[in-house]
Scaffold this active site. Structure first.
Site, PDB file in Angstrom:
ATOM      1  N   SER A 159       0.717  -1.072   0.379  1.00  0.00           N
ATOM      2  CA  SER A 159       0.246  -0.294  -0.147  1.00  0.00           C
ATOM      3  C   SER A 159       0.838   1.418  -0.167  1.00  0.00           C
ATOM      4  O   SER A 159       2.294   1.327  -0.363  1.00  0.00           O
ATOM      5  CB  SER A 159      -0.827  -0.032   1.503  1.00  0.00           C
ATOM      6  OG  SER A 159      -1.424   1.125   0.695  1.00  0.00           O
ATOM      7  N   TYR A 173      -3.126   6.880  -7.970  1.00  0.00           N
ATOM      8  CA  TYR A 173      -2.460   5.859  -7.326  1.00  0.00           C
ATOM      9  C   TYR A 173      -3.153   5.799  -5.820  1.00  0.00           C
ATOM     10  O   TYR A 173      -3.301   4.740  -5.369  1.00  0.00           O
ATOM     11  CB  TYR A 173      -1.450   7.108  -7.468  1.00  0.00           C
ATOM     12  CG  TYR A 173       0.027   5.704  -6.559  1.00  0.00           C
ATOM     13  CD1 TYR A 173       0.929   4.957  -7.036  1.00  0.00           C
ATOM     14  CD2 TYR A 173       0.051   6.725  -5.523  1.00  0.00           C
ATOM     15  CE1 TYR A 173       1.301   4.271  -6.275  1.00  0.00           C
ATOM     16  CE2 TYR A 173       1.526   5.898  -4.498  1.00  0.00           C
ATOM     17  CZ  TYR A 173       1.727   4.536  -5.133  1.00  0.00           C
ATOM     18  OH  TYR A 173       3.156   3.922  -4.561  1.00  0.00           O
ATOM     19  N   LYS A 177      -3.919   2.196  -3.639  1.00  0.00           N
ATOM     20  CA  LYS A 177      -3.703   2.061  -2.893  1.00  0.00           C
ATOM     21  C   LYS A 177      -4.344   1.462  -1.639  1.00  0.00           C
ATOM     22  O   LYS A 177      -3.999   1.134  -0.501  1.00  0.00           O
ATOM     23  CB  LYS A 177      -1.945   2.913  -2.700  1.00  0.00           C
ATOM     24  CG  LYS A 177      -1.357   2.972  -3.576  1.00  0.00           C
ATOM     25  CD  LYS A 177      -0.319   0.850  -3.472  1.00  0.00           C
ATOM     26  CE  LYS A 177       0.813   1.203  -4.312  1.00  0.00           C
ATOM     27  NZ  LYS A 177       1.319  -0.297  -4.685  1.00  0.00           N
TER      28      LYS A 177
HETATM   29  P1  NAD Z   1       9.617   0.837  -9.052  1.00  0.00           P
HETATM   30  O1  NAD Z   1       9.251   1.430  -9.992  1.00  0.00           O
HETATM   31  O2  NAD Z   1      11.705   0.387  -8.980  1.00  0.00           O
HETATM   32  O3  NAD Z   1       9.123  -0.802  -9.078  1.00  0.00           O
HETATM   33  C1  NAD Z   1       8.018  -0.957  -9.778  1.00  0.00           C
HETATM   34  C2  NAD Z   1       8.231  -2.362 -10.240  1.00  0.00           C
HETATM   35  O4  NAD Z   1       6.720  -3.103 -11.002  1.00  0.00           O
HETATM   36  C3  NAD Z   1       9.365  -1.981 -11.843  1.00  0.00           C
HETATM   37  O5  NAD Z   1      10.738  -2.769 -12.018  1.00  0.00           O
HETATM   38  C4  NAD Z   1       8.268  -1.743 -12.838  1.00  0.00           C
HETATM   39  O6  NAD Z   1       8.787  -2.510 -13.908  1.00  0.00           O
HETATM   40  C5  NAD Z   1       7.643  -3.382 -12.703  1.00  0.00           C
HETATM   41  N1  NAD Z   1       6.298  -3.154 -13.077  1.00  0.00           N
HETATM   42  C6  NAD Z   1       5.383  -2.075 -13.374  1.00  0.00           C
HETATM   43  N2  NAD Z   1       4.265  -2.311 -14.380  1.00  0.00           N
HETATM   44  C7  NAD Z   1       4.417  -4.206 -13.948  1.00  0.00           C
HETATM   45  C8  NAD Z   1       2.938  -4.484 -14.790  1.00  0.00           C
HETATM   46  N3  NAD Z   1       1.941  -4.496 -15.071  1.00  0.00           N
HETATM   47  N4  NAD Z   1       3.893  -5.931 -14.544  1.00  0.00           N
HETATM   48  C9  NAD Z   1       4.739  -6.184 -13.439  1.00  0.00           C
HETATM   49  N5  NAD Z   1       5.527  -6.007 -13.354  1.00  0.00           N
HETATM   50  C10 NAD Z   1       5.299  -4.462 -13.658  1.00  0.00           C
HETATM   51  O7  NAD Z   1       9.567   1.578  -7.900  1.00  0.00           O
HETATM   52  P2  NAD Z   1       9.452   0.923  -5.843  1.00  0.00           P
HETATM   53  O8  NAD Z   1       9.509   2.315  -5.761  1.00  0.00           O
HETATM   54  O9  NAD Z   1      10.371   0.023  -6.441  1.00  0.00           O
HETATM   55  O10 NAD Z   1       8.009   0.104  -5.504  1.00  0.00           O
HETATM   56  C11 NAD Z   1       7.301  -0.196  -5.995  1.00  0.00           C
HETATM   57  C12 NAD Z   1       6.173  -0.915  -4.707  1.00  0.00           C
HETATM   58  O11 NAD Z   1       6.155  -0.228  -3.750  1.00  0.00           O
HETATM   59  C13 NAD Z   1       5.415   0.332  -5.606  1.00  0.00           C
HETATM   60  O12 NAD Z   1       3.987  -0.208  -5.319  1.00  0.00           O
HETATM   61  C14 NAD Z   1       4.841   0.981  -5.507  1.00  0.00           C
HETATM   62  O13 NAD Z   1       3.588   1.319  -5.378  1.00  0.00           O
HETATM   63  C15 NAD Z   1       5.374   0.920  -3.112  1.00  0.00           C
HETATM   64  N6  NAD Z   1       5.204   1.956  -3.516  1.00  0.00           N
HETATM   65  C16 NAD Z   1       6.551   3.139  -3.056  1.00  0.00           C
HETATM   66  C17 NAD Z   1       7.334   4.242  -2.330  1.00  0.00           C
HETATM   67  C18 NAD Z   1       8.547   4.131  -2.436  1.00  0.00           C
HETATM   68  O14 NAD Z   1       8.637   5.526  -1.705  1.00  0.00           O
HETATM   69  N7  NAD Z   1       9.478   3.755  -3.451  1.00  0.00           N
HETATM   70  C19 NAD Z   1       6.466   4.306  -1.360  1.00  0.00           C
HETATM   71  C20 NAD Z   1       4.481   3.853  -1.668  1.00  0.00           C
HETATM   72  C21 NAD Z   1       4.592   2.469  -2.137  1.00  0.00           C
END
Ligand code: NAD
Length: 291
Positions: A159, A173, A177
Protein backbone atom coordinates in the site's frame (compact mmCIF):
# COMPACT_ATOMS: atom_id res chain seq x y z
CA UNK A 1 20.27 -25.27 -3.38
CA UNK A 2 19.37 -22.39 -1.08
CA UNK A 3 21.61 -19.34 -0.86
CA UNK A 4 24.33 -19.12 1.75
CA UNK A 5 22.63 -17.41 4.69
CA UNK A 6 24.86 -14.38 4.81
CA UNK A 7 22.29 -12.39 6.75
CA UNK A 8 21.72 -15.23 9.19
CA UNK A 9 18.00 -15.57 8.63
CA UNK A 10 17.20 -18.81 6.78
CA UNK A 11 13.65 -17.99 7.84
CA UNK A 12 12.01 -19.12 4.62
CA UNK A 13 14.13 -22.14 3.77
CA UNK A 14 12.53 -24.24 1.05
CA UNK A 15 9.54 -21.95 0.53
CA UNK A 16 8.59 -20.70 -2.93
CA UNK A 17 7.95 -16.98 -3.41
CA UNK A 18 6.52 -14.89 -6.23
CA UNK A 19 7.58 -11.23 -6.15
CA UNK A 20 5.85 -9.02 -8.71
CA UNK A 21 7.69 -6.01 -10.09
CA UNK A 22 10.94 -7.51 -8.80
CA UNK A 23 13.19 -6.25 -11.59
CA UNK A 24 14.20 -3.08 -9.74
CA UNK A 25 13.62 -0.88 -6.71
CA UNK A 26 11.90 -2.37 -3.67
CA UNK A 27 10.81 -5.58 -5.44
CA UNK A 28 14.39 -6.45 -6.40
CA UNK A 29 15.39 -6.09 -2.75
CA UNK A 30 12.51 -8.35 -1.69
CA UNK A 31 13.59 -10.99 -4.22
CA UNK A 32 17.23 -10.88 -3.09
CA UNK A 33 16.31 -10.90 0.62
CA UNK A 34 13.88 -13.81 0.24
CA UNK A 35 16.48 -15.78 -1.75
CA UNK A 36 19.14 -15.06 0.88
CA UNK A 37 16.73 -16.31 3.52
CA UNK A 38 16.34 -19.60 1.65
CA UNK A 39 13.34 -19.13 -0.66
CA UNK A 40 13.11 -20.11 -4.32
CA UNK A 41 11.96 -16.98 -6.10
CA UNK A 42 9.90 -16.20 -9.18
CA UNK A 43 11.14 -12.78 -10.27
CA UNK A 44 8.30 -11.14 -12.16
CA UNK A 45 8.73 -7.83 -13.97
CA UNK A 46 7.18 -6.41 -17.11
CA UNK A 47 10.32 -4.35 -17.58
CA UNK A 48 8.68 -1.11 -18.70
CA UNK A 49 9.16 2.54 -17.75
CA UNK A 50 7.99 4.19 -14.54
CA UNK A 51 4.68 5.17 -16.19
CA UNK A 52 4.03 1.61 -17.31
CA UNK A 53 4.89 2.08 -20.99
CA UNK A 54 7.15 -0.42 -22.75
CA UNK A 55 8.29 -3.91 -21.79
CA UNK A 56 11.52 -5.90 -21.66
CA UNK A 57 12.76 -9.13 -20.11
CA UNK A 58 16.11 -7.65 -19.11
CA UNK A 59 15.12 -6.38 -15.63
CA UNK A 60 13.75 -9.72 -14.40
CA UNK A 61 16.57 -11.65 -16.07
CA UNK A 62 19.18 -9.50 -14.36
CA UNK A 63 17.77 -10.10 -10.87
CA UNK A 64 17.58 -13.85 -11.55
CA UNK A 65 21.28 -13.74 -12.46
CA UNK A 66 22.03 -11.88 -9.23
CA UNK A 67 20.21 -14.53 -7.17
CA UNK A 68 21.91 -17.40 -9.00
CA UNK A 69 25.29 -15.72 -8.46
CA UNK A 70 24.54 -15.86 -4.72
CA UNK A 71 23.86 -19.60 -5.01
CA UNK A 72 20.07 -19.26 -4.91
CA UNK A 73 17.27 -20.55 -7.11
CA UNK A 74 15.19 -18.17 -9.21
CA UNK A 75 13.25 -17.99 -12.44
CA UNK A 76 12.26 -14.93 -14.45
CA UNK A 77 8.75 -14.10 -15.60
CA UNK A 78 7.86 -11.06 -17.70
CA UNK A 79 4.07 -11.22 -17.76
CA UNK A 80 2.01 -8.19 -16.84
CA UNK A 81 0.19 -8.50 -13.53
CA UNK A 82 -2.56 -6.28 -14.91
CA UNK A 83 -4.35 -9.03 -16.85
CA UNK A 84 -5.90 -12.29 -15.70
CA UNK A 85 -4.05 -14.11 -18.50
CA UNK A 86 -0.68 -12.62 -17.50
CA UNK A 87 -1.23 -13.44 -13.84
CA UNK A 88 -2.24 -17.03 -14.62
CA UNK A 89 0.86 -17.44 -16.74
CA UNK A 90 2.97 -16.06 -13.85
CA UNK A 91 1.38 -18.50 -11.41
CA UNK A 92 1.91 -21.36 -13.84
CA UNK A 93 5.60 -20.41 -14.16
CA UNK A 94 5.94 -20.79 -10.39
CA UNK A 95 4.12 -24.12 -10.29
CA UNK A 96 5.90 -25.56 -13.36
CA UNK A 97 9.33 -24.53 -12.02
CA UNK A 98 9.05 -25.06 -8.27
CA UNK A 99 5.83 -27.08 -7.78
CA UNK A 100 4.18 -24.86 -5.15
CA UNK A 101 3.71 -21.29 -3.97
CA UNK A 102 4.08 -20.33 -0.29
CA UNK A 103 4.65 -16.58 -0.53
CA UNK A 104 3.24 -13.86 -2.78
CA UNK A 105 4.53 -10.31 -2.66
CA UNK A 106 2.31 -7.96 -4.67
CA UNK A 107 4.75 -5.15 -5.37
CA UNK A 108 4.48 -4.20 -9.09
CA UNK A 109 3.49 -0.61 -9.66
CA UNK A 110 3.51 2.43 -11.92
CA UNK A 111 2.93 6.15 -11.49
CA UNK A 112 0.93 8.63 -13.61
CA UNK A 113 0.70 11.67 -11.34
CA UNK A 114 -1.57 14.55 -12.32
CA UNK A 115 -3.57 17.10 -10.38
CA UNK A 116 -7.15 15.86 -10.26
CA UNK A 117 -8.64 18.36 -12.73
CA UNK A 118 -6.07 17.31 -15.30
CA UNK A 119 -6.31 13.57 -14.71
CA UNK A 120 -7.52 11.79 -17.82
CA UNK A 121 -9.19 8.40 -18.07
CA UNK A 122 -6.01 6.74 -19.37
CA UNK A 123 -3.97 7.85 -16.33
CA UNK A 124 -6.74 6.65 -14.00
CA UNK A 125 -7.23 3.28 -15.72
CA UNK A 126 -3.52 2.45 -16.11
CA UNK A 127 -2.70 2.99 -12.45
CA UNK A 128 -5.77 1.17 -11.15
CA UNK A 129 -5.05 -1.70 -13.58
CA UNK A 130 -1.50 -2.39 -12.42
CA UNK A 131 -1.88 -1.81 -8.68
CA UNK A 132 -5.43 -2.78 -7.77
CA UNK A 133 -6.59 -5.06 -10.55
CA UNK A 134 -3.07 -6.51 -10.67
CA UNK A 135 -3.34 -7.50 -7.01
CA UNK A 136 -6.64 -9.24 -7.75
CA UNK A 137 -5.35 -10.94 -10.91
CA UNK A 138 -2.25 -12.45 -9.28
CA UNK A 139 -3.64 -13.15 -5.85
CA UNK A 140 -6.70 -15.12 -6.93
CA UNK A 141 -4.90 -18.08 -8.56
CA UNK A 142 -2.26 -18.06 -5.81
CA UNK A 143 -4.94 -17.99 -3.09
CA UNK A 144 -6.80 -20.84 -4.82
CA UNK A 145 -3.59 -22.87 -5.01
CA UNK A 146 -2.76 -22.23 -1.33
CA UNK A 147 -6.28 -23.19 -0.26
CA UNK A 148 -6.28 -26.39 -2.32
CA UNK A 149 -2.85 -27.40 -1.04
CA UNK A 150 -4.00 -26.88 2.54
CA UNK A 151 -0.67 -25.71 3.98
CA UNK A 152 -1.46 -22.03 4.28
CA UNK A 153 0.69 -19.22 2.90
CA UNK A 154 1.68 -15.59 3.21
CA UNK A 155 0.47 -12.78 0.96
CA UNK A 156 2.14 -9.40 1.33
CA UNK A 157 0.57 -6.43 -0.42
CA UNK A 158 2.06 -3.01 -1.01
CA UNK A 159 0.00 0.00 0.00
CA UNK A 160 1.15 3.60 0.36
CA UNK A 161 0.80 6.65 2.54
CA UNK A 162 -0.74 8.25 -0.57
CA UNK A 163 -3.66 5.83 -0.19
CA UNK A 164 -3.90 5.74 3.60
CA UNK A 165 -3.18 9.42 4.28
CA UNK A 166 -3.51 11.15 0.89
CA UNK A 167 -1.15 13.08 -1.39
CA UNK A 168 -1.49 15.89 -3.90
CA UNK A 169 -1.61 14.79 -7.55
CA UNK A 170 -2.11 11.10 -6.79
CA UNK A 171 -5.88 10.55 -6.77
CA UNK A 172 -5.48 7.55 -9.10
CA UNK A 173 -2.54 6.06 -7.22
CA UNK A 174 -4.02 6.84 -3.79
CA UNK A 175 -7.34 5.25 -4.75
CA UNK A 176 -5.53 2.12 -5.94
CA UNK A 177 -3.40 1.92 -2.80
CA UNK A 178 -6.39 2.49 -0.49
CA UNK A 179 -8.19 -0.22 -2.48
CA UNK A 180 -5.28 -2.54 -1.78
CA UNK A 181 -5.71 -1.79 1.93
CA UNK A 182 -9.35 -2.91 1.82
CA UNK A 183 -8.38 -5.92 -0.30
CA UNK A 184 -5.80 -6.85 2.36
CA UNK A 185 -8.29 -6.64 5.22
CA UNK A 186 -10.89 -8.75 3.39
CA UNK A 187 -8.38 -11.44 2.36
CA UNK A 188 -7.01 -11.58 5.91
CA UNK A 189 -10.51 -12.57 7.04
CA UNK A 190 -11.21 -14.94 4.11
CA UNK A 191 -7.86 -16.73 4.39
CA UNK A 192 -7.69 -17.10 8.16
CA UNK A 193 -9.23 -20.58 8.45
CA UNK A 194 -6.95 -21.88 5.70
CA UNK A 195 -3.84 -20.42 7.35
CA UNK A 196 -3.40 -17.91 4.53
CA UNK A 197 -2.18 -14.67 6.09
CA UNK A 198 -2.48 -11.35 4.26
CA UNK A 199 -0.63 -8.26 5.44
CA UNK A 200 0.49 -5.05 3.78
CA UNK A 201 3.56 -2.89 3.86
CA UNK A 202 3.50 0.88 3.48
CA UNK A 203 7.01 1.77 2.32
CA UNK A 204 8.86 4.99 1.67
CA UNK A 205 12.15 4.44 -0.14
CA UNK A 206 14.38 6.13 -2.68
CA UNK A 207 13.73 4.34 -6.02
CA UNK A 208 13.10 5.37 -9.61
CA UNK A 209 9.45 5.87 -8.58
CA UNK A 210 10.34 8.51 -5.99
CA UNK A 211 13.70 9.79 -7.21
CA UNK A 212 12.32 13.19 -8.26
CA UNK A 213 10.20 13.81 -5.16
CA UNK A 214 11.30 16.57 -2.78
CA UNK A 215 10.58 14.42 0.31
CA UNK A 216 14.11 13.06 0.48
CA UNK A 217 15.82 16.43 0.91
CA UNK A 218 19.58 16.34 1.37
CA UNK A 219 19.80 12.81 2.78
CA UNK A 220 22.35 10.31 1.53
CA UNK A 221 19.46 8.68 -0.24
CA UNK A 222 20.77 5.21 -1.06
CA UNK A 223 22.37 4.70 2.34
CA UNK A 224 19.70 6.25 4.56
CA UNK A 225 16.43 5.54 2.81
CA UNK A 226 17.23 2.99 0.08
CA UNK A 227 14.82 0.14 -0.80
CA UNK A 228 17.00 -2.38 1.06
CA UNK A 229 15.46 -1.13 4.33
CA UNK A 230 12.01 -2.37 3.32
CA UNK A 231 12.66 -6.07 2.70
CA UNK A 232 13.52 -7.56 6.14
CA UNK A 233 9.88 -7.05 7.19
CA UNK A 234 8.75 -8.90 4.05
CA UNK A 235 11.03 -11.84 4.90
CA UNK A 236 9.61 -11.87 8.43
CA UNK A 237 5.98 -11.69 7.23
CA UNK A 238 6.69 -14.46 4.71
CA UNK A 239 8.09 -16.74 7.40
CA UNK A 240 6.47 -19.05 9.93
CA UNK A 241 7.80 -16.69 12.64
CA UNK A 242 4.90 -14.39 11.62
CA UNK A 243 2.23 -17.12 11.92
CA UNK A 244 0.09 -14.97 14.23
CA UNK A 245 0.36 -11.80 12.10
CA UNK A 246 -2.62 -11.26 9.80
CA UNK A 247 -4.39 -8.19 8.44
CA UNK A 248 -1.70 -5.76 9.64
CA UNK A 249 -0.13 -2.72 7.97
CA UNK A 250 3.50 -1.80 8.51
CA UNK A 251 4.96 1.60 7.65
CA UNK A 252 8.62 1.13 6.72
CA UNK A 253 11.21 3.75 5.85
CA UNK A 254 14.92 3.76 6.59
CA UNK A 255 15.25 2.34 10.09
CA UNK A 256 11.60 3.02 10.99
CA UNK A 257 9.03 0.24 11.49
CA UNK A 258 5.58 1.34 12.67
CA UNK A 259 2.18 -0.31 12.64
CA UNK A 260 -0.50 1.77 10.87
CA UNK A 261 -4.03 1.32 12.22
CA UNK A 262 -7.53 2.50 11.44
CA UNK A 263 -8.96 3.98 14.60
CA UNK A 264 -12.52 4.82 15.65
CA UNK A 265 -12.84 7.30 18.49
CA UNK A 266 -15.35 7.39 21.33
CA UNK A 267 -17.61 9.77 19.38
CA UNK A 268 -21.11 10.59 20.61
CA UNK A 269 -24.18 8.36 20.84
CA UNK A 270 -27.81 9.35 21.06
CA UNK A 271 -30.17 6.99 22.85
CA UNK A 272 -32.35 4.93 20.52
CA UNK A 273 -35.53 6.53 21.82
CA UNK A 274 -34.17 10.09 21.57
CA UNK A 275 -34.79 10.41 17.83
CA UNK A 276 -32.41 11.30 15.01
CA UNK A 277 -29.49 13.63 15.45
CA UNK A 278 -30.43 16.97 13.94
CA UNK A 279 -27.88 18.82 11.80
CA UNK A 280 -27.94 21.61 14.37
CA UNK A 281 -27.12 19.16 17.19
CA UNK A 282 -24.26 17.73 15.12
CA UNK A 283 -22.93 21.26 14.63
CA UNK A 284 -23.15 21.85 18.37
CA UNK A 285 -21.33 18.58 19.12
CA UNK A 286 -18.74 18.55 16.33
CA UNK A 287 -15.81 19.12 18.70
CA UNK A 288 -16.81 16.06 20.75
CA UNK A 289 -17.33 14.00 17.58
CA UNK A 290 -13.84 14.90 16.38
CA UNK A 291 -12.17 14.53 19.79
P1 NAD B 1 9.86 0.79 -9.18
O1 NAD B 1 9.32 1.55 -10.35
O2 NAD B 1 11.33 0.70 -9.03
O3 NAD B 1 9.28 -0.70 -9.15
C1 NAD B 1 8.06 -1.09 -9.70
C2 NAD B 1 8.31 -2.29 -10.58
O4 NAD B 1 7.07 -2.80 -11.06
C3 NAD B 1 9.14 -1.91 -11.81
O5 NAD B 1 10.30 -2.72 -11.88
C4 NAD B 1 8.19 -2.16 -12.97
O6 NAD B 1 8.84 -2.60 -14.16
C5 NAD B 1 7.25 -3.20 -12.40
N1 NAD B 1 5.95 -3.21 -13.10
C6 NAD B 1 5.22 -2.14 -13.49
N2 NAD B 1 4.10 -2.55 -14.11
C7 NAD B 1 4.12 -3.91 -14.10
C8 NAD B 1 3.21 -4.89 -14.56
N3 NAD B 1 2.07 -4.57 -15.20
N4 NAD B 1 3.53 -6.20 -14.38
C9 NAD B 1 4.68 -6.54 -13.76
N5 NAD B 1 5.58 -5.65 -13.31
C10 NAD B 1 5.30 -4.34 -13.47
O7 NAD B 1 9.22 1.47 -7.88
P2 NAD B 1 9.33 1.06 -6.33
O8 NAD B 1 9.47 2.32 -5.59
O9 NAD B 1 10.30 -0.03 -6.12
O10 NAD B 1 7.84 0.55 -6.04
C11 NAD B 1 7.52 -0.77 -5.63
C12 NAD B 1 6.15 -0.75 -4.98
O11 NAD B 1 6.19 0.03 -3.79
C13 NAD B 1 5.05 -0.13 -5.85
O12 NAD B 1 3.84 -0.84 -5.66
C14 NAD B 1 4.93 1.26 -5.29
O13 NAD B 1 3.67 1.83 -5.55
C15 NAD B 1 5.15 0.97 -3.82
N6 NAD B 1 5.52 2.16 -3.04
C16 NAD B 1 6.75 2.71 -3.20
C17 NAD B 1 7.08 3.82 -2.42
C18 NAD B 1 8.44 4.44 -2.49
O14 NAD B 1 8.72 5.36 -1.67
N7 NAD B 1 9.33 4.00 -3.39
C19 NAD B 1 6.14 4.38 -1.56
C20 NAD B 1 4.89 3.77 -1.41
C21 NAD B 1 4.60 2.65 -2.16
Amino acid sequence: MACAKTDGTGLVDGKVAIVTGAGGGIGRQHALALAKAGAKVVVNDLGGARDGTGASSSMADHVVEEIRALGGEAVANCDSVATVAGARSLTQTALDTFGRIDILVNNAGILRDKSFVKMDEAAWDAVIAVHLKGAFCVTQPVFQHMKERGEGGSIINTSSTSGLLGNFGQANYGAAKAGIAGFTRCLAIEGERAGIRTNAIVPIAFTRMTSDLPIFGGQNKEAEIGPQFISPMVVFLASDAAKSINGRFFFLSGGQIKEMRVVMNEGVTKAADAGLWTAEEIAANIERILA
